[in-house]
Design an enzyme around this catalytic site. Structure first.
Site, PDB file in Angstrom:
ATOM      1  N   ALA A  10       0.827  -1.210   0.000  1.00  0.00           N
ATOM      2  CA  ALA A  10       0.000   0.000   0.000  1.00  0.00           C
ATOM      3  C   ALA A  10       0.859   1.256   0.000  1.00  0.00           C
ATOM      4  CB  ALA A  10      -0.922  -0.011   1.218  1.00  0.00           C
TER       5      ALA A  10
ATOM      6  N   ARG B 124       4.633  -6.104   6.796  1.00  0.00           N
ATOM      7  CA  ARG B 124       4.362  -6.233   8.224  1.00  0.00           C
ATOM      8  C   ARG B 124       4.565  -7.675   8.699  1.00  0.00           C
ATOM      9  NH1 ARG B 124      -1.799  -4.454   7.259  1.00  0.00           N
ATOM     10  NH2 ARG B 124      -0.628  -3.090   5.870  1.00  0.00           N
TER      11      ARG B 124
ATOM     12  N   LYS C 287       2.145 -16.557   1.023  1.00  0.00           N
ATOM     13  CA  LYS C 287       3.306 -15.652   0.984  1.00  0.00           C
ATOM     14  C   LYS C 287       3.460 -14.895   2.294  1.00  0.00           C
ATOM     15  CE  LYS C 287       0.857 -11.677   0.197  1.00  0.00           C
ATOM     16  NZ  LYS C 287       0.982 -10.329   0.749  1.00  0.00           N
TER      17      LYS C 287
END
EC number: 1.1.1.94
Length: 331
Positions: free
Chosen positions: A143, A258, A194
């Site tokens: 993002a 993250r 993933k």
């Protein structure tokens, strides 16, 4: 060409904000569901999301905000769901409006816990949405980089190619290139896996393994992913396409990931709870690991990396011990 009609974003996080930025540049109007009225008020006042990607500014006159999910669902034709997978069920519990006739696009890179279903299957089984009204967004796409308008590639998956192409056209821009695929199941499962492999990469980073081993880990991860995808959905696919391998690489290596950050903290000795408390955003791979482990009890695919991450996160095996066992299995 299929008409996507009026489009609404469901969710208020960083990826939801990035997708809203892309869509509204094309349509100049979106609906946007956020559950908190104070967040909506701050957004209207500041012209940006007060909590995520604060550098991305919007013309708020082009946005119909609402904290009532039913009003948004009733008023819009295409609904783009971008909420963390662990919270999807709770959001949808409020729903009284029928979803069956809507075009549902999921940008959720996770599995619905307890149900152990990828999101499109959850919408199909629980809300009776036909498969040709279900789509997903995949691809290497942090993002933060989309917000910075750095060149990114997205894949829209849908069994109805006309609908996939129409929505892909809405995402197309100077900094977004799109392609389409019918492999919805493969895209969704790979986007879950993933995250698991990125946690593994982070754990190894926290344990001070170097780039040489990280390359071996990712090479084994893509093979593990391919084995699983071919077992659950055996079609002809190129697992080295950007939507599979590309997404794995960026999530495994990027500092924006993250899941990698979460794994690094675990490798450095943080407990799961303390790592989660320190992070401001959800590492979906934590939940995805448990779901994938449970799903694989049915398929019995050889998945040593998944097993290792599960043992570290849920069985509390010391990362140093578990990763040593994993390294002995690699060639």
């Amino acid at each position: 060409m299929y008409d996507c009609g009026k489009i609404a974003i469901i969710g208020g996080g960083s990826w939801a904000t990035a997708i809203a930025k892309i869509v509204v540049q094309h349509t100049h109007h979106i609906g946007w569901y956020m559950r908190r009225d104070d967040q909506i008020e701050d957004f209207r006042r500041l012209s940006h999301n007060p909590s995520y990607l604060t550098s991305v500014h919007f013309d708020v006159h082009e946005i119909n905000f609402n904290s009532d999910l039913n009003k948004i669902v009733e008023a819009y034709d295409t609904l783009v769901f971008v909420v963390p997978s662990p919270y999807l069920k709770n959001h949808l519990k409020k729903l009284k409006v029928r979803l069956k006739d809507k075009f549902i696009v999921t940008a959720i890179k996770g599995i619905v816990p307890d149900e152990n279903l990828i999101c499109t299957e959850y919408f199909h089984q629980v809300f009776d949405v036909p498969h040709d009204n279900l789509a997903c967004i995949g691809g290497p796409s942090h993002a933060e980089e989309v917000a910075l308008e750095r060149l990114s590639y997205l894949t829209v998956g849908c069994s109805d190619m006309e609908k996939a192409q129409s929505f892909a056209e809405i995402l197309n821009s100077q900094f977004i290139k799109t392609k389409t695929s019918t492999d919805v199941i493969g895209i969704e499962y790979s986007s879950v896996l993933k995250n698991v492999y990125a946690i593994a990469a982070g754990i190894c980073n926290g344990l001070k393994f170097g780039d040489n081993f990280q390359a071996v880990l990712i090479a084994n991860a893509v093979q593990e992913m391919a084995r699983f995808l071919q077992s659950v959905h055996p079609i002809e696919r190129n697992v080295y396409d950007s939507v599979y391998l590309g997404d794995l690489l960026v999530t495994g290596y990027s500092n924006f990931s993250r899941n990698r950050v979460f794994g690094t903290m675990i490798g450095k000795g943080y407990s799961v709870k303390s790592a989660q408390m320190e992070m401001e955003m959800i590492a979906e791979g934590y939940f995805g690991t448990k779901c994938m482990k449970e799903i694989n009890r049915h398929w019995h695919v050889n998945m040593p990396i998944l097993d290792a991450v599960y043992n570290i996160l849920y069985e509390r095996i010391a990362p140093k011990i578990e990763i040593k066992l994993l390294t002995d299995s690699f060639r």
